[in-house]
Motif scaffolding. Structure first.
Motif, short mmCIF file in Angstrom:
data_model
loop_
_atom_site.label_atom_id
_atom_site.label_comp_id
_atom_site.label_asym_id
_atom_site.label_seq_id
_atom_site.Cartn_x
_atom_site.Cartn_y
_atom_site.Cartn_z
N ASP A 206 0.84 -1.20 0.00
CA ASP A 206 0.00 0.00 0.00
C ASP A 206 0.88 1.25 0.00
O ASP A 206 1.81 1.38 0.78
CB ASP A 206 -0.97 0.01 1.18
CG ASP A 206 -0.29 -0.26 2.52
OD1 ASP A 206 0.81 -0.83 2.54
OD2 ASP A 206 -0.87 0.10 3.57
N TRP A 207 0.54 2.17 -0.90
CA TRP A 207 1.24 3.44 -1.05
C TRP A 207 0.24 4.57 -0.94
O TRP A 207 -0.87 4.48 -1.45
CB TRP A 207 1.94 3.50 -2.41
CG TRP A 207 3.03 2.48 -2.57
CD1 TRP A 207 2.90 1.17 -2.89
CD2 TRP A 207 4.43 2.70 -2.38
NE1 TRP A 207 4.12 0.55 -2.93
CE2 TRP A 207 5.08 1.48 -2.62
CE3 TRP A 207 5.20 3.82 -2.05
CZ2 TRP A 207 6.47 1.33 -2.53
CZ3 TRP A 207 6.57 3.68 -1.96
CH2 TRP A 207 7.19 2.45 -2.20
N PHE B 126 3.66 2.88 4.53
CA PHE B 126 3.57 2.44 5.92
C PHE B 126 4.45 1.20 6.07
O PHE B 126 4.02 0.09 5.76
CB PHE B 126 2.13 2.04 6.29
CG PHE B 126 1.23 3.19 6.57
CD1 PHE B 126 1.39 3.96 7.71
CD2 PHE B 126 0.20 3.50 5.71
CE1 PHE B 126 0.52 5.02 7.98
CE2 PHE B 126 -0.66 4.55 5.97
CZ PHE B 126 -0.50 5.31 7.11
N PRO B 127 5.68 1.33 6.55
CA PRO B 127 6.48 0.12 6.77
C PRO B 127 5.90 -0.69 7.91
O PRO B 127 5.18 -0.17 8.77
CB PRO B 127 7.87 0.67 7.15
CG PRO B 127 7.85 2.10 6.72
CD PRO B 127 6.43 2.54 6.84
N ASP B 128 6.22 -1.98 7.92
CA ASP B 128 5.81 -2.82 9.03
C ASP B 128 6.86 -2.78 10.14
O ASP B 128 7.83 -2.04 10.07
CB ASP B 128 5.58 -4.26 8.55
CG ASP B 128 4.17 -4.44 8.02
OD1 ASP B 128 3.31 -3.62 8.35
OD2 ASP B 128 3.94 -5.41 7.28
N GLN B 129 6.65 -3.62 11.15
CA GLN B 129 7.58 -3.74 12.27
C GLN B 129 7.78 -2.40 12.99
O GLN B 129 8.87 -2.10 13.49
CB GLN B 129 8.94 -4.29 11.78
CG GLN B 129 8.84 -5.56 10.96
CD GLN B 129 8.10 -6.69 11.67
OE1 GLN B 129 8.22 -6.83 12.88
NE2 GLN B 129 7.34 -7.49 10.93
N ASP B 130 6.72 -1.59 13.03
CA ASP B 130 6.71 -0.35 13.80
C ASP B 130 7.74 0.67 13.34
O ASP B 130 8.09 1.60 14.08
CB ASP B 130 6.91 -0.64 15.29
CG ASP B 130 5.81 -1.55 15.84
OD1 ASP B 130 4.64 -1.34 15.46
OD2 ASP B 130 6.13 -2.45 16.63
N ALA B 131 8.25 0.54 12.13
CA ALA B 131 9.15 1.56 11.57
C ALA B 131 8.32 2.79 11.23
O ALA B 131 7.12 2.70 10.97
CB ALA B 131 9.86 1.03 10.34
#
Length: 658
Positions: free
Chosen positions: A299-300, A341-346
């Motif tokens: 998603d962008w 939206f990066p994963d792993q709370d980045a």
């Protein structure tokens, strides 16, 4: 829409040209060729998603299916191999129905029908086989799942070991469960490995081969003269559903989504059904988002804001639209919305100038559909910050200049949708005042003026800003001698400023336009004469020396062509909406657009069935390139189909300038 293929379509490589796609609404998907083969490294029978929508794992890559009767053994599956003879089951393929999907094979008097379905909201795929044994001997169908258990895009090695147990396969901390309906499962004496060839990846410089492993198999036997149905269901949790329930659920959802937009045209219903594949969960925000394209993208922000009106509003998924807008509003920073939206709370990445302005456009279109004043009031503070930060100046050189227009981009930042960067090379440098960014800016200011009273604010200051921006837009961008708009106004003017590109079309197709009717007609005319194709709009005039007619080869070569002539379907939505607006939705303009859309309909039978791709070659578009299924391509053309039946859905407001 008819996605039925017969013997005339199955001739060698032609049997593996197209792809089918099943999506679970989480980022998980099932996608293989129409011959049921893996022709890409990102194909998989079960591409599971363990954290929506990006933590995707290739669990079951493909199946080998062998039919034995007496001394005869026939391969029903199809696959190009890198280390052995190819599987050529396409030779026995009688019929493929992409709306199922369903395959029918005939060999030695035995008919085998395969059906595949994916459970919505889960990492579950069901494969059903109906065997009609007209032979004199028992028929044994052996199905071997080929496994990878690696993150999407990664390569498996022979060091990966698999443990086959009753109802489960485990490897590297991952578990794949399976449930049989009929037949029996057996473990192989030792894990087998095979290297397969990806015919669609090799020309683009991606890995041409990949390794898979088999640790067990399923055996289904049918007596002479008997008909039996067997099934295997794969998933990432125990207690898997019955195959019939998965098949029925998929068919019912497809029917419902085809009718979600309430359109009568065949193309409109097909695109309405396709839109469902892109609306997915996002675990990190607890809301909905839109996957930009399969198989490469997640998603962008920019893609989401372009695809949202068609994929959610046209299909009347207003709660999903609200969820997406709320998520992005909550993550606004310095007036910008996340592009990733990066994963792993980045932390999110904010490298886009257009997502925030398009957010305001989506808010306008959402309110026009729903009359949801409360939601406008809820996100109004975010909307105000966007305008204030763009006026005062924010990241990436984004700021309002003295003439009221927006500047964007600096250094190596590429913040428009033409955003390719190759090291220090910018194939399409558009620093300065890009035409579409300023069209979005004018549109956003008019929207703020109209929505302000709903939030108890004064809209007059926004109208004043829009008046100034509109006047400057017409003076700065309009080229009377060419009868069209500049593409960009650079700090240091160059030939690139006046290149004929598709970006000018959005100055006509946004709800509020800064152009006169005569200027709008010039834009539409210039785009039609040089950039229009039945598949999409070229990104650059073929007469331009920078034009690239072909998209393909290693990534650097592809990137140099990406926005230098390559055809994109999604701007075609803006073009047709502009043409309808210019014609006042009269009988003639509607007839022209409908006629053009007839030429687009065959695109749904090429590439990924029922979907529109990311791009085509700029010279002679025909075969799809890039992502085989793209959200904004589907969403923007769905908006056109809706506007033809419901003109008010286009959201046009106000008249022409002047």
């Amino acid at each position: 829409m008819d996605y039925i293929f017969g013997r005339q379509d199955f001739a060698g490589a032609d049997a593996q040209q197209e792809t089918f796609l099943l999506a679970a609404g989480t980022g998980a998907y099932c996608a293989l060729s129409t011959a049921f083969s893996a022709t890409r490294g990102d194909h998989a029978l079960l591409m599971a998603c363990l954290r929506a929508p990006t933590a995707r794992f290739d669990l079951v890559h493909r199946l080998t299916e062998t039919l034995a009767a007496g001394s005869a053994s026939i391969c029903l599956s199809t696959q190009d191999k890198a280390d052995g003879p190819d599987e050529d089951g396409w030779r026995h393929l009688v019929l493929f129905d992409g709306a199922g999907p369903r395959w029918v094979y005939e060999a030695g008097g035995i008919r085998v029908t395969r059906r595949v379905a994916m459970e919505y909201g889960a990492n579950t795929v069901a494969v059903s086989y109906t065997v009609e044994n007209g032979a004199a001997q028992p028929a044994l169908l052996t199905v071997t799942p080929w496994l990878r258990f690696v993150p999407k895009g990664r390569r498996m090695t022979r060091q990966r070991a698999f443990a086959w147990q009753e109802g489960r396969v485990s490897s590297g901390g991952l578990d794949l469960y399976f449930a049989l309906e009929g037949g029996r499962a057996e473990a192989l004496p030792r894990t087998r490995y095979e290297s397969i060839r990806f015919r669609h990846d090799a020309p683009d410089g991606r890995p041409a081969t990949g390794l898979c492993a088999a640790a067990g198999q399923f055996l289904f036997e049918t007596a002479p003269g008997q008909t039996q149905t067997f099934a295997v269901v794969f998933g990432t949790r125990p207690g898997l559903p019955q195959a019939a329930a998965v098949l029925a659920g998929q068919a019912e959802r497809r029917r419902a989504q085809a009718g979600a937009a309430g359109l009568h045209s065949e193309l409109g219903r097909a695109l309405s059904a396709a839109a469902d594949a892109y609306i997915v969960d996002r675990a990190s925000t607890g809301g909905k988002t839109i996957v930009a394209g399969y198989p490469f993208f997640t998603d962008w922000g920019r893609d989401t804001m372009i695809a949202l009106p068609g994929c959610t509003l046209s299909t009347r998924r207003y709660e999903d639209a609200q969820s997406i807008l709320r998520t992005f509003a909550a993550n606004e920073k310095d007036g910008l919305l996340p592009n990733l939206f990066p994963d792993q709370d980045a932390p999110p990445q904010y490298n886009t100038a257009d997502a925030a302005l398009l957010f305001l456009n989506c808010l306008w279109l959402y309110h026009a559909r729903t009359g949801d004043d409360a939601f406008v009031r809820e996100v109004w503070p975010c909307a105000v910050r966007i305008i204030d930060c763009y006026r005062a100046g924010t990241r990436h050189g984004i700021h309002r200049d003295a003439d009221g227009l927006l500047c964007a981009g600096e250094g190596l930042d590429q913040v428009t949708w033409m955003d390719v960067r190759i090291g220090t090379i910018l194939p399409t440098p558009r620093h300065g005042k890009p035409v579409e960014i300023n069209a979005y800016w004018y549109n956003a200011l008019r929207i703020m003026a109209r929505l302000a009273p709903l939030a108890g604010a004064d809209g007059a200051p926004y109208d004043a800003l829009a008046d100034r921006a509109g006047e400057s837009f017409r003076r700065a961008f309009w080229m009377p001698e060419a009868g069209r708009l500049k593409d960009v106004i650079s700090p240091e003017p160059s030939a690139a400023d006046t290149q004929l590109r598709c970006n000018q079309i959005w100055a006509v197709s946004m709800p509020f336009t800064p152009l006169t009717q005569e200027q709008a007609a010039g834009v539409v005319r210039s785009v039609r004469s040089a950039l229009w194709t039945p598949c999409g709009l070229r990104t650059l005039d073929p007469a331009d020396p920078d034009f690239h007619p072909v998209y393909g080869g290693p990534q650097k070569v592809r990137d140099m062509a990406y926005h230098q002539g390559t055809v994109w379907p999604f701007p075609l939505g803006g073009y047709y909406l502009a043409e309808l607006r210019l014609g006042g939705f009269d009988e003639a303009s509607c007839a022209r657009v409908r006629q053009d859309l007839e030429a687009l309909t065959p695109a749904l039978r090429e590439g990924c069935l029922g979907h529109l791709p990311e791009i085509y070659d700029g010279g002679t578009p025909g075969a799809s390139r890039g992502c085989f299924a793209q959200a904004w391509s589907v969403g923007e053309l769905l908006r056109v189909c809706e506007a033809l039946e419901r003109p008010e859905a286009a959201g046009f407001e106000g008249g022409w300038a002047g």
